[in-house]
Design an enzyme around this catalytic site. Structure first.
Site, PDB file in Angstrom:
ATOM      1  N   ARG A  62      -5.200  -3.575 -18.510  1.00  0.00           N
ATOM      2  CA  ARG A  62      -6.205  -2.794 -17.791  1.00  0.00           C
ATOM      3  C   ARG A  62      -6.161  -3.132 -16.308  1.00  0.00           C
ATOM      4  O   ARG A  62      -6.405  -4.275 -15.927  1.00  0.00           O
ATOM      5  CB  ARG A  62      -7.596  -3.087 -18.345  1.00  0.00           C
ATOM      6  CG  ARG A  62      -7.810  -2.617 -19.772  1.00  0.00           C
ATOM      7  CD  ARG A  62      -9.243  -2.887 -20.202  1.00  0.00           C
ATOM      8  NE  ARG A  62      -9.519  -2.371 -21.533  1.00  0.00           N
ATOM      9  CZ  ARG A  62     -10.716  -2.411 -22.118  1.00  0.00           C
ATOM     10  NH1 ARG A  62     -11.731  -2.971 -21.475  1.00  0.00           N
ATOM     11  NH2 ARG A  62     -10.888  -1.919 -23.326  1.00  0.00           N
ATOM     12  N   ASP A  64      -7.543  -2.773 -12.369  1.00  0.00           N
ATOM     13  CA  ASP A  64      -8.827  -2.593 -11.688  1.00  0.00           C
ATOM     14  C   ASP A  64      -8.829  -1.325 -10.846  1.00  0.00           C
ATOM     15  O   ASP A  64      -7.785  -0.721 -10.587  1.00  0.00           O
ATOM     16  CB  ASP A  64      -9.110  -3.791 -10.779  1.00  0.00           C
ATOM     17  CG  ASP A  64      -9.334  -5.086 -11.547  1.00  0.00           C
ATOM     18  OD1 ASP A  64      -9.685  -5.010 -12.739  1.00  0.00           O
ATOM     19  OD2 ASP A  64      -9.157  -6.158 -10.937  1.00  0.00           O
ATOM     20  N   TYR A 125       3.583  -7.906 -12.095  1.00  0.00           N
ATOM     21  CA  TYR A 125       2.896  -7.243 -10.995  1.00  0.00           C
ATOM     22  C   TYR A 125       3.578  -7.599  -9.673  1.00  0.00           C
ATOM     23  O   TYR A 125       4.107  -8.705  -9.517  1.00  0.00           O
ATOM     24  CB  TYR A 125       1.442  -7.704 -10.907  1.00  0.00           C
ATOM     25  CG  TYR A 125       0.525  -7.185 -11.982  1.00  0.00           C
ATOM     26  CD1 TYR A 125      -0.282  -6.069 -11.761  1.00  0.00           C
ATOM     27  CD2 TYR A 125       0.447  -7.816 -13.224  1.00  0.00           C
ATOM     28  CE1 TYR A 125      -1.144  -5.601 -12.745  1.00  0.00           C
ATOM     29  CE2 TYR A 125      -0.408  -7.343 -14.212  1.00  0.00           C
ATOM     30  CZ  TYR A 125      -1.203  -6.232 -13.960  1.00  0.00           C
ATOM     31  OH  TYR A 125      -2.034  -5.770 -14.941  1.00  0.00           O
ATOM     32  N   ARG A 217      -4.837 -10.679  -7.654  1.00  0.00           N
ATOM     33  CA  ARG A 217      -5.380 -10.444  -6.322  1.00  0.00           C
ATOM     34  C   ARG A 217      -6.014 -11.706  -5.730  1.00  0.00           C
ATOM     35  O   ARG A 217      -5.928 -11.947  -4.523  1.00  0.00           O
ATOM     36  CB  ARG A 217      -6.386  -9.301  -6.366  1.00  0.00           C
ATOM     37  CG  ARG A 217      -5.743  -7.945  -6.645  1.00  0.00           C
ATOM     38  CD  ARG A 217      -6.771  -6.909  -7.023  1.00  0.00           C
ATOM     39  NE  ARG A 217      -7.817  -6.809  -6.032  1.00  0.00           N
ATOM     40  CZ  ARG A 217      -9.046  -6.347  -6.274  1.00  0.00           C
ATOM     41  NH1 ARG A 217      -9.376  -5.958  -7.499  1.00  0.00           N
ATOM     42  NH2 ARG A 217      -9.935  -6.284  -5.308  1.00  0.00           N
TER      43      ARG A 217
END
Length: 273
Positions: A62, A64, A125, A217
């Site tokens: 999932r 953001d 990522y 992040r």
């Protein structure tokens, strides 16, 4: 695709879709209350329109609000006649039914019970940062513009402490860690200087078995503290060991993050003919 369908436990296999999306206009991947626009909501509506039945989506990870993807995987249980739909027909149908900020890239078949989430071995990522006085133009929606120069070598040295099995509680959203396990295995991290559409950037890539809410992040925001000289290289290791969100740096903006890939066991996915 009309008529009666077998019970769920009689389904014949699994359809797996590889999607990309521009996350700027979405409130994340997962469906939300109050009618917020989400990737899952748009994908579900497109699939239900085409298949003419309710679908139960499972995604690999999932993302953001504001986070992008080039290889998000979504699985749904499927009937035999749905597994017979050709790749070309899927591509035409989803091009017509999905909004312009979501694209279907590939379709696969998998065994009954396959889960895009639970069968994933790793996820990757990449976070992109532009530095310097020149504002990014063509890549502005997929990069973080950080005017100050960054010492990429120092960031790379600091990031080595992240590799391996650790408790990453310091690097996740506090509310998401309450009464939940926060240990994850980071398999690899790397930095490189790259270019897209003629604009230079720093690309930080991280691969792990799974990630916590805002984990990548927050790691990036902390690494930038090191690269900008506001923290020394050892500080990141201390922040990791603290298991306290207050010990780490700020959370980097969502727009610089992109979900790049998911790894599954060899042979788990068969390309749709």
């Amino acid at each position: 695709m009309s008529g009666a369908y077998p019970a769920v436990d009689e389904l014949d296999g699994t359809l797996v879709f590889r999607l990309g999306y521009d996350g700027a206009a979405f409130s994340g991947f997962a469906e939300q209350p109050e009618g917020l626009r989400t990737v899952a909501g748009e994908v579900r509506r497109a699939l239900e329109t085409f298949l003419r039945r309710p679908v139960d989506l499972t995604c690999a990870g999932r993302t953001d609000a504001g986070v992008h993807a080039v290889s998000q995987y979504v699985s749904i249980p499927a009937h035999a006649e749905e597994l017979a739909i050709t790749h070309a027909r899927w591509m035409r149908a989803m091009a017509a039914l999905l909004p312009s900020d979501i694209a279907l890239n590939a379709v696969y078949h998998a065994r009954p019970g396959f889960s895009a989430r639970f069968d994933a071995r790793s996820r990757t990522y990449t976070y992109r940062i532009v530095t310097g006085d020149a504002r990014p133009l063509l890549t502005r929606s997929v990069t973080w513009w950080h005017r100050l120069p960054l010492d990429m070598d120092a960031m790379e040295r600091a990031a080595t402490c992240l590799v391996g099995e650790h408790d990453f509680k310091s690097f996740c959203k506090t509310s998401s860690a309450i009464d939940k396990p926060t240990c994850r295995n980071v398999i690899a991290v790397s930095f490189e200087r790259a270019s897209a559409l003629g604009e230079e950037h720093i690309a930080f890539t991280i691969t792990g078995n799974a990630f916590l809410h805002s984990m990548v992040r927050t790691i990036v925001g902390s690494l930038v503290e090191v690269g900008a000289g506001r923290r020394d290289e050892c500080w990141l290791s201390d922040a990791l060991a603290a298991c306290d969100r207050r010990a780490a740096g700020p959370t980097a903006p969502a727009r610089g993050l992109c979900f790049m890939d998911v790894a599954y066991d060899e042979g788990a996915l068969t390309p749709c003919p």
